[in-house]
Design an enzyme around this catalytic site. Sequence first.
Site, short mmCIF file in Angstrom:
data_model
loop_
_atom_site.label_atom_id
_atom_site.label_comp_id
_atom_site.label_asym_id
_atom_site.label_seq_id
_atom_site.Cartn_x
_atom_site.Cartn_y
_atom_site.Cartn_z
N LYS A 116 17.91 40.33 -2.90
CA LYS A 116 16.96 41.34 -3.36
C LYS A 116 16.32 43.15 -2.63
O LYS A 116 15.88 43.24 -2.79
CB LYS A 116 15.94 40.78 -3.37
CG LYS A 116 15.86 39.22 -5.24
CD LYS A 116 14.59 38.86 -5.35
CE LYS A 116 14.54 37.63 -6.16
NZ LYS A 116 13.52 36.61 -6.33
N LYS A 198 25.43 35.46 -13.58
CA LYS A 198 24.60 34.72 -14.20
C LYS A 198 23.51 35.13 -15.80
O LYS A 198 24.10 36.06 -15.63
CB LYS A 198 23.71 34.08 -13.07
CG LYS A 198 22.56 32.83 -13.88
CD LYS A 198 21.61 32.54 -12.27
CE LYS A 198 20.34 32.38 -13.34
NZ LYS A 198 19.98 31.67 -11.40
N LYS A 201 17.38 36.73 -16.79
CA LYS A 201 16.30 38.16 -17.53
C LYS A 201 16.18 39.10 -16.33
O LYS A 201 16.24 40.49 -17.07
CB LYS A 201 14.93 36.45 -17.87
CG LYS A 201 15.39 36.10 -16.93
CD LYS A 201 13.47 35.31 -17.12
CE LYS A 201 13.55 34.27 -16.07
NZ LYS A 201 12.50 33.78 -15.87
#
Length: 334
Positions: A116, A198, A201
């Site tokens: 991230k 994966k 969203k």
Amino acid sequence: MEETLKKTIFSGMQPSGLPSLGNYLGALKNWAALQDDYNCVYCIVDMHAITVRQDPAELRERARNLLTMYLACGIDPEKSVIYYQSHVSAHAELAWILNCYAYMGELSRMTQFKDKARRHDENVNIGLFAYPVLMAADILLYNADLVPVGEDQRQHLELCRDLADRFDALYGDVFTVPEAYIPKAGAKIMSLQDPEKKMSKSEDENDGNVIFLMDEPKVIVNKIKRSVTDSGSEVRYAPDKPGISNLLNIYRAINGETAEEAERDFDGKRYGDFKAAVAETVVGALTPIQNRYEELAKDRAYIDGVIAKSAEKARTMAEETLAKARRAVGFPDR
Ligand code: TRP
């Protein structure tokens, strides 16, 4: 089973996007199934969500929508505790205490942080770094025995166990050391366009990759029809057929079939027919959820009641553990 003999399950989901088929088949469907055998606590982790920048109005709306979706998926507020993390201040308090027992070195090794930090390099904030410590606080506050999580959260759960052990080694038996719960029928659903990734969203720009739980039937049919087509023409599991394998997993996660049964269903069928059948199965599973969701969303007073009552239950549970931790580190009684 007696309430008191049941083990406790804790899990959480971020309200940082629209809930997807991956969230349903990988988590929500199983969470609902666990309610009779366990004391379940299901959190909407809005405090985790702000570790990346959110639009405030959107975050508030998404949190409410996610809570409504928990209910629509069959999570029952009479059986389980369903609440917003930010409504229970014990999470922030215990996270602070645990921050003082977590090392820079171990947090620096978290692969999700590294990932991230790379993707949000304009905003590598302390909250993002301490994310796993807040997650540990979530779990430990409720004395969770078991935590259903996907592969991507394993490392965080391991850290939670290390923190609990470290703390208990210093101060005696304060925390329950949790274990990962790997559901028997858990499914990891992959992106429709890029089945090595994966179905997510928040991590995917291309909407065609993700089936959202509120997608209309024709949108679902289209997304599945346009999903990657592998080489060959047979419908079966194979390492060189990641797209077909993913669709087979989606199909089986809904109808509970074994791999062999699912392959047999499509023996001699073409990809096109197979995709149509998978789409029909998905639409069949989601339509009742969508209908329930619409009904529930209209009943604002009911949802408000669930939010208030559940938060109260969560606070009572969390305060008990927080009090032990506060006492252990030497804070004055209050
Ligand atoms: N980090 C988890 C995720 O992104 C969400 C989460 C927060 C969680 N706190 C938790 C999951 C506690 C399980 C238990 O998926």
